[in-house]
Enzyme design. Structure first.
Site, short mmCIF file in Angstrom:
data_model
loop_
_atom_site.label_atom_id
_atom_site.label_comp_id
_atom_site.label_asym_id
_atom_site.label_seq_id
_atom_site.Cartn_x
_atom_site.Cartn_y
_atom_site.Cartn_z
N ASP A 45 0.86 -1.17 0.00
CA ASP A 45 0.00 0.00 0.00
C ASP A 45 0.90 1.23 0.00
O ASP A 45 2.13 1.14 0.10
CB ASP A 45 -0.96 -0.04 1.20
CG ASP A 45 -2.19 0.82 0.97
OD1 ASP A 45 -3.20 0.60 1.62
OD2 ASP A 45 -2.12 1.74 0.12
N TYR A 46 0.30 2.39 -0.06
CA TYR A 46 0.96 3.67 -0.27
C TYR A 46 2.00 3.98 0.81
O TYR A 46 1.65 4.26 1.94
CB TYR A 46 -0.12 4.75 -0.26
CG TYR A 46 0.22 6.06 -0.90
CD1 TYR A 46 1.09 6.96 -0.27
CD2 TYR A 46 -0.35 6.44 -2.11
CE1 TYR A 46 1.38 8.18 -0.84
CE2 TYR A 46 -0.06 7.67 -2.69
CZ TYR A 46 0.81 8.53 -2.04
OH TYR A 46 1.10 9.75 -2.61
#
Ligand code: GLC
Length: 747
Positions: free
Chosen positions: A287-288
């Site tokens: 994820d980011y």
């Protein structure tokens, strides 16, 4: 589950259709061909080019900077997310394929969560439709729109099990139940990915967030999740395993720790379960910046350590942060990672790009959005609305009614009705409830005032006008709920009541004595017990997407009929959270006569059972609950036999009669619990099947579920997955709180 129709019967065969990558023979050749092409390309790649493929950036501005163009030429990036315009993406792809050394195409990812330009209801709303086919169709429409703009990869479906409405991301989820989330998440995957990944209109789907994100303590986003392995496998991983079996192309790791280990560096999740047990050969993306978040977790000492630990755990591509590109060469030189480990990840990435047809001239599809998107959006919004209260059948309103008063900011806010994660929403496509009502009744019969500047507004300055138009109307449609910005990522709420001065507004409006219908637009279950008591009717419309307006208007005036059913239990108060239907009985379950408050007195509680002394222990509205404009009567549940052998199937059925005045849909649910006498206490009931059935007024249909022993399997003991022998119960019921079970003995 496959549904077979036998005359008037609906027979639901509960077989899990395993659609692994090991596809029909003709595809094996293609698969072998891809592996050869991957190997041939990998051999030519430098370390920098390999690390570039493992790097995903959001830094492609529009127009593309010369720096980014040069980086693309140098093979610095393998993917971009949420970046650039369609023209920029075409230019970036041209540079990558024509001007870089090896011509490796880019893959463009995007948060296409519940629609692209045409926004459908938030996934929590979609799930309330329980309509596999329609949800799949909506994902297909989203894929048609997004691929026309050069998008290859949707970061959806989000299939985190959501049992805590304080968590803002329940809006993106498909609810609290593993079976329902598995079914609907798989339907989305099929919709996104289409019949073959290499078709121009197919989007690679992404099962996220792997894993246990919805169990964040306190409902506080990104917080720790402590999940015993049996619960992890039985509840939180089931939808991800179903996604794997549905052929999902990618997984995204979660921000949170699971039992102390960050999911973005957890070899147990990413290697043991995903790769070894489930044989997944697609791409795992972090994820980011979740990869460098390992430092803040106190798990990695620095970015270099984070890069090593995520690579060894099995993260193929790093989203936004640059630890892989910055530190992997040092790690190689120090013999802290091996080239083989890097090659494995690059192989997964190249394989995905080959499967998507990116090397073979895949071009953005000519927008094949066949114009059905808005029709699908309205139908899905209609089926997502849940009717929670309808006192004295005040709904549907009579279309000949004189004047109506529409009150509340959410009645006319396109940005709010599309909800969270709607970055590409085309606002011109949104039709608000106010616009739809005026179109239906004529503007002269519809008075409107927002009364509040937003759902969070504490000012009562607008109440006088609201009172005035309510007093002059024959009925009031009072729009309540949450602005879109109150739900979604990083939007956890410690309170679940209606924000701002909305409760005061309700008190004022009901004083007029007019029929008041509450229509709640929200991204999560809210607590509004006292409000609901004062309203004549309550419709829960979630954030209903672009066509929420026409959907709500037509439901209110009876052109369509509410059929939605809740997929999260609604608490009476936030103090009950987490609250979900598939709970254990406990050794001292409250008894039915203990409903209501108070039981006994605090000095002398009526019984020493598992309940509260200050609120009813049951939910405000249970999982699976939803009213209609007609009524459905369920016969007793029946079984084709009272014993199930190890391999046999048992048919569980009931007759459902529409004994009301309107033709309508009913979502019939199959629950099972047990066994009593097994190696562990089991939930009081668990959903094992469901079907939407359409019944004409007066019509009766028999709904049958064919249940195999494997459908009853669960994890127990030393992670054994099976249905132990013993006595089970089964219900065909309208929701998780009702029905009279039959007993089923599994030998
Ligand atoms: C966000 C979300 C994830 C999303 C990704 C890209 O932080 O957690 O669901 O797909 O970053 O925007």
């Amino acid at each position: 589950m496959k549904r077979l129709r036998e005359g008037g019967l609906l027979v639901c065969v509960m077989t899990r259709v395993i659609t692994m990558y090991a596809a029909p023979p003709q595809d094996i050749v293609a698969t072998q061909d891809i592996e050869k092409r991957v190997d041939a390309l990998l051999k030519q790649m430098t370390v920098e080019e390999k690390l570039g493929q493992m790097s995903q950036s959001t830094a492609m501005a529009s127009p593309i900077s010369d720096e980014i163009k040069q980086q693309i030429r140098a093979g610095r990036w393998g993917s971009f997310l949420n970046a650039g315009s369609p023209a920029d993406r075409r230019e970036a792809q041209r540079i990558a394929m024509k001007e870089s050394r090896l011509g490796i195409p880019l893959i463009f990812g995007r948060d296409v969560i519940h629609g692209y330009q045409t926004i459908f209801p938030i996934p929590l709303g979609q799930s309330a439709s329980w309509d596999r086919d329609l949800i799949s169709q909506a994902a297909r429409e989203a894929a048609l729109e997004a691929t026309a703009d050069g998008i290859h990869w949707a970061f959806a479906p989000m299939i985190d099990i959501a049992r805590d409405p304080r968590w803002g991301r329940v809006a993106e989820s498909l609810g609290e139940d593993p079976y329902l989330t598995s079914e609907l998440g798989s339907a989305m995957i099929h919709g996104f990915q289409g019949s073959a990944l290499n078709e121009a209109t197919s989007l690679a789907a992404c099962a996220k967030h792997f894993a246990g994100y919805g169990a964040a303590e306190g409902g506080r986003d990104y917080n720790s999740a402590w999940i015993p392995e049996i619960l992890l496998r039985d509840v939180y991983l089931r939808p991800f395993q179903a996604a794997r079996e549905a052929g999902v192309a990618t997984f995204m790791t979660a921000f949170n720790t699971v039992n102390g280990v960050p999911a973005t560096a957890d070899p147990f999740l990413l290697r043991e379960i995903l790769r070894h047990e489930w044989k997944f050969d697609g791409v795992v993306v972090s994820d980011y910046e979740a990869l460098t978040n390992l430092i803040a977790h106190g798990y990695a000492t620095d970015a270099r350590d984070a890069a090593r630990r995520s690579l060894l755990a099995g993260v193929d591509m790093e989203m936004v942060s640059t630890a892989y590109f910055d530190h992997m060469k040092e790690l190689l030189a120090a013999n802290r990672v091996q080239m083989a480990e890097i090659d494995e990840s690059v192989r997964n990435i190249l394989r995905l790009k080959f499967r998507l047809g990116l090397f073979d001239g895949r071009r953005p599809s000519a927008n094949q959005s066949n114009g059905n998107a808005l029709t699908t959006a309205e139908k899905l919004a209609t089926e997502s609305v849940v009717l929670l209260k309808n006192k004295n059948s005040v709904l549907p309103l009579n279309p000949t009614i004189g004047r109506i008063a529409v009150i509340g900011p959410l009645a006319d806010s396109p940005a709010d009705q599309v909800g969270t994660w709607a970055m590409d929403a085309d606002a011109s496509r949104a039709r608000t409830p106010l616009a739809a009502l005026r179109e239906m009744l004529g503007a002269g019969r519809v008075a409107y005032t927002p009364a509040l500047r937003s759902s969070r507004d504490n000012s009562t300055a607008g109440f006088a006008e609201a009172l005035r138009i309510a007093s002059e109307a024959d009925a009031v449609l009072l729009f309540l709920g949450e602005d879109a910005v109150l739900s979604g990522e990083a939007r956890s709420r410690a309170f679940l009541n209606l924000p701002g001065a909305q409760e005061e507004l309700v008190d004022k409006i009901v004083e007029t004595g007019k029929p008041v219908i509450g229509i709640i637009l929200a991204g999560r279950p809210l607590t509004f017990h006292k409000v609901a008591e004062k309203l004549d009717a309550v419709m829960y419309a979630w954030h209903p997407g672009a066509m929420g307006g026409p959907a709500i208007a037509r439901l209110v005036f009876g052109q369509t009929i509410p059929s939605g059913k809740l997929t999260m239990s609604f608490p009476r108060t936030v103090g009950q959270v987490p609250i979900y239907y598939a709970h254990l009985s406990t050794g001292r379950p409250p008894v039915q006569e203990e409903l209501g408050v108070p039981m006994g007195t605090p000095e002398n509680p009526k019984d020493y059972t598992s309940r509260y002394i200050d609120v009813d222990f049951t939910p405000e509205y249970p999982f699976g609950y939803g009213l209609s404009y007609t009524t459905f009567r369920y016969s007793a549940t029946r079984a084709s036999k009272s014993q199930m052998t190890s391999s046999g199937a048992v048919t569980i059925e009931a007759d459902i009669k529409n004994d009301g005045p309107r033709d309508a849909d009913e979502i019939v649910q199959l629950y099972v619990n047990g066994p009593i006498g097994g190696s562990a206490a089991r939930p009081v009931r668990e959903l094992k099947g469901f079907e939407r059935v359409h019944l004409k007024a007066g019509e009766t249909k028999t709904v049958r579920f064919s249940v195999r022993r494997s459908d009853l399997a669960y994890y127990h003991g030393r992670m054994i997955f099976s249905a132990e022998s013993g006595s089970y119960q089964a219900w065909v019921a309208p929701d998780a709180a009702r029905g009279i079970p039959i007993t089923l003995v599994v030998e």
